[in-house]
Design an enzyme around this catalytic site. Structure first.
Site, short mmCIF file in Angstrom:
data_model
loop_
_atom_site.label_atom_id
_atom_site.label_comp_id
_atom_site.label_asym_id
_atom_site.label_seq_id
_atom_site.Cartn_x
_atom_site.Cartn_y
_atom_site.Cartn_z
CD GLU A 194 -3.13 -1.01 0.24
OE1 GLU A 194 -3.20 0.13 -0.09
OE2 GLU A 194 -3.85 -1.82 -0.25
CB CYS A 228 -1.44 7.69 1.41
SG CYS A 228 -2.66 6.84 1.91
P1 NAD Z 1 8.16 4.72 5.22
O1 NAD Z 1 8.11 3.82 3.95
O2 NAD Z 1 9.37 5.44 5.44
O3 NAD Z 1 7.91 3.71 6.52
C1 NAD Z 1 6.98 2.79 6.42
C2 NAD Z 1 7.56 1.59 7.19
O4 NAD Z 1 8.65 0.97 6.70
C3 NAD Z 1 7.75 1.91 8.93
O5 NAD Z 1 7.25 1.23 9.67
C4 NAD Z 1 9.45 2.05 8.75
O6 NAD Z 1 10.09 1.67 10.04
C5 NAD Z 1 9.86 1.10 7.74
N1 NAD Z 1 10.79 1.23 7.09
C6 NAD Z 1 11.55 2.41 6.81
N2 NAD Z 1 12.74 2.05 6.06
C7 NAD Z 1 12.81 0.88 5.86
C8 NAD Z 1 13.64 0.10 5.38
N3 NAD Z 1 15.04 0.37 4.83
N4 NAD Z 1 13.41 -1.39 5.30
C9 NAD Z 1 12.59 -1.83 5.83
N5 NAD Z 1 11.36 -0.97 6.52
C10 NAD Z 1 11.53 0.25 6.47
O7 NAD Z 1 6.87 5.54 4.94
P2 NAD Z 1 6.24 6.54 5.87
O8 NAD Z 1 7.22 7.84 5.92
O9 NAD Z 1 5.87 5.75 7.36
O10 NAD Z 1 4.70 6.86 5.38
C11 NAD Z 1 4.60 7.70 4.40
C12 NAD Z 1 4.25 6.96 2.97
O11 NAD Z 1 3.31 5.99 3.12
C13 NAD Z 1 3.92 8.09 1.82
O12 NAD Z 1 4.20 7.82 0.56
C14 NAD Z 1 2.32 7.67 2.02
O13 NAD Z 1 1.87 7.79 0.54
C15 NAD Z 1 2.48 6.15 2.18
N6 NAD Z 1 1.27 5.55 2.71
C16 NAD Z 1 0.48 4.88 1.96
C17 NAD Z 1 -0.62 4.28 2.34
C18 NAD Z 1 -1.66 3.38 1.64
O14 NAD Z 1 -2.60 3.01 2.15
N7 NAD Z 1 -1.30 3.38 0.47
C19 NAD Z 1 -1.00 4.68 3.58
C20 NAD Z 1 -0.37 5.66 4.29
C21 NAD Z 1 0.83 6.24 3.77
#
Ligand code: NAD
Length: 443
Positions: A194, A228
């Site tokens: 997602e 998002c």
């Molecule tokens: P992110 O990708 O930075 O982090 C998400 C999760 O991944 C966190 O739990 C984080 O600890 C983990 N993570 C971070 N780096 C990682 C790595 N290198 N390896 C494995 N895991 C890792 O995203 P965010 O900043 O928390 O959220 C914002 C983004 O999420 C935006 O792009 C937004 O559009 C998207 N988003 C999508 C939805 C959806 O339902 N489609 C919902 C909310 C947010």
């Protein structure tokens, strides 16, 4: 084998979870405020309320969703009864983001449990107060071997991804989504991703401009634009742009007053890193409204940006903050030039009273989901699948779709023994003609 496959015990676990989330609702609201000043109303409407209603919906339907689903048999297999059995995948890893840290952690957990899986949830490290309460709720509700919550940063996520899972459900950025997909590929683990994108919002000259402005201001500045599916940028017909900008300004003032920094209904940016990223976007842009920033509180005002270039910082990537670029268009090829400049977005919105224009826009572009004459609310109908396409995601969930996402669909043909039509068995001599005639008759 899965921890619990019996439907009644899954239902009991969900009822226990429902009681627990209701007991801790105020704690969650307080934690969300501590994490990024999320207003209580928004916490209820977009986090706790959603979780409670999804839980009730799942509890009420779990028996129906879990039942083997009968399908019409193929005449080639006569006599048979054919069904789809819903089997739990087994061990499921759920990685959640920070922007709706409660709802986006628990929604997939509810579905994974309903479908009979063992679950490990890793919430985001950027909302530590909310993650703590989520971990407490999980601990109070479930046996650790059934559902566990492991708090931590990307290093913890990396360690978890190095293990073998039967399903991975990830919500977050496109960049990390690719890392998750690579880790999953090592064991051919199925995934739901997602992700996000640059969501267009079109306003044509026939739109009800006042209502459109109100609905866009709400959908964009809710959660301080850190949603998002929020509109990322506007594409407004040149004929109505001046009027529409004036309406947007007055709707921002109606919602948050003349000084949104003092409004208790406007959230803050999650951290310094994101605040800097957003503040930088405002440099060298023509600001039509807002533009005020305050690093000490991670505040960025609801801001309208006029006609940024497509290669500017604000138009390069997903904004994910309270900055709304306004681009104008004269014709549909102008729209195509902008929208097709980006990967397939998670959502798209069209404000118009022209039905054929709305229909054409929906059919012309590929995107996860969206609305005609509103923003973001498609998320709230659990009968609609929620998910992206292309770079905005793989797979979908919500309601019954969530249950199906966390289940392997096992196809079973139960053959009758009372007759055994001999044509399929060797020796085949003399049977090909009959087979061809049969196939022709069946097609
Ligand atoms: P992110 O990708 O930075 O982090 C998400 C999760 O991944 C966190 O739990 C984080 O600890 C983990 N993570 C971070 N780096 C990682 C790595 N290198 N390896 C494995 N895991 C890792 O995203 P965010 O900043 O928390 O959220 C914002 C983004 O999420 C935006 O792009 C937004 O559009 C998207 N988003 C999508 C939805 C959806 O339902 N489609 C919902 C909310 C947010």
């Amino acid at each position: 084998m899965s921890f619990k496959t019996d439907i009644n015990s899954r239902k009991q676990s969900l009822i226990k979870l429902l009681n627990c989330v209701q007991v801790h609702e105020q704690e969650i609201i307080t934690a969300l405020y501590a994490d990024f000043k999320k207003p209580e109303f928004e916490a209820v409407v977009s986090e706790t309320g959603y979780v409670i209603s999804e839980l009730k919906h799942t509890i009420n339907n779990i028996h129906k969703w879990a039942k083997p689903q009968k399908v019409l048999p193929s005449l080639l297999n006569f006599p048979s009864t054919d069904s789809i059995f819903k089997e739990p995948y087994g061990k499921v890893l759920i990685i959640a983001p920070w922007n709706y840290p409660y709802q986006l952690s628990l929604y997939p957990v509810i579905a994974a449990v309903a479908a009979g899986n063992q679950v490990v949830l890793k919430p985001s490290e950027l909302t530590p107060n909310t993650s703590k309460v989520v971990a407490k709720i999980i601990k109070e509700t479930f046996d650790k071997k059934h559902v566990d919550c492991i708090e931590g940063n990307h290093e913890v996520a990396t360690e978890l991804l190095a293990q073998r899972w039967d399903y991975i459900f990830f919500t977050g950025s496109v960049a990390v989504g690719k890392i998750v997909a690579q880790a999953a590929a090592k064991n051919l683990t199925p995934v739901t991703l997602e992700l996000g994108g640059k969501n267009p919002c079109i306003i044509d000259e026939t739109a009800n401009l006042k209502l459109a402005a109100k609905r866009i201001v709400w959908g964009k500045f809710l959660n301080a634009g850190q949603t998002c599916i929020a509109p990322d940028y506007l594409l407004v017909s040149k004929k109505v742009k001046a009027d529409f900008v004036a309406l947007l300004k007055s709707e921002i003032a109606n919602a948050y007053g003349n000084n949104p920094e003092a409004s208790k209904d406007f959230a803050r940016i999650i951290n310094g890193k994101n605040w800097k990223r957003l503040a930088l976007m405002l440099k060298e842009e023509k600001i039509l409204a807002g533009g005020e920033i305050n690093e000490s509180s991670f505040y960025i005002a609801p801001t309208l940006v006029d006609e940024p270039k497509l290669d500017s910082l604000v138009m390069k990537d997903e904004i994910f903050g309270p900055i709304l670029p306004i681009l104008s268009y004269s014709n549909e090829s102008d729209l195509a030039k902008v929208i097709s400049n980006y990967e397939k977005p998670l959502s798209m919105f069209v404000f118009t009273q022209n039905k054929s224009f709305a229909d054409k826009m929906i059919r012309s572009y590929s995107f996860g989901g969206g609305c005609i004459n509103d923003t973001v609310i498609h998320f709230s109908n659990s009968r609609l699948p929620f998910g992206g396409v292309g770079h905005s995601g793989i797979g979908a969930y919500h309601g019954r779709r969530s249950f199906d996402t966390f289940s392997h669909h096992k196809a079973i043909v139960k053959k009758g023994n009372w007759i055994d039509i001999p044509i399929r068995y060797a020796p085949y001599e003399g049977k090909l003609k009959i087979l061809r005639r049969l196939l022709k008759w069946l097609s």
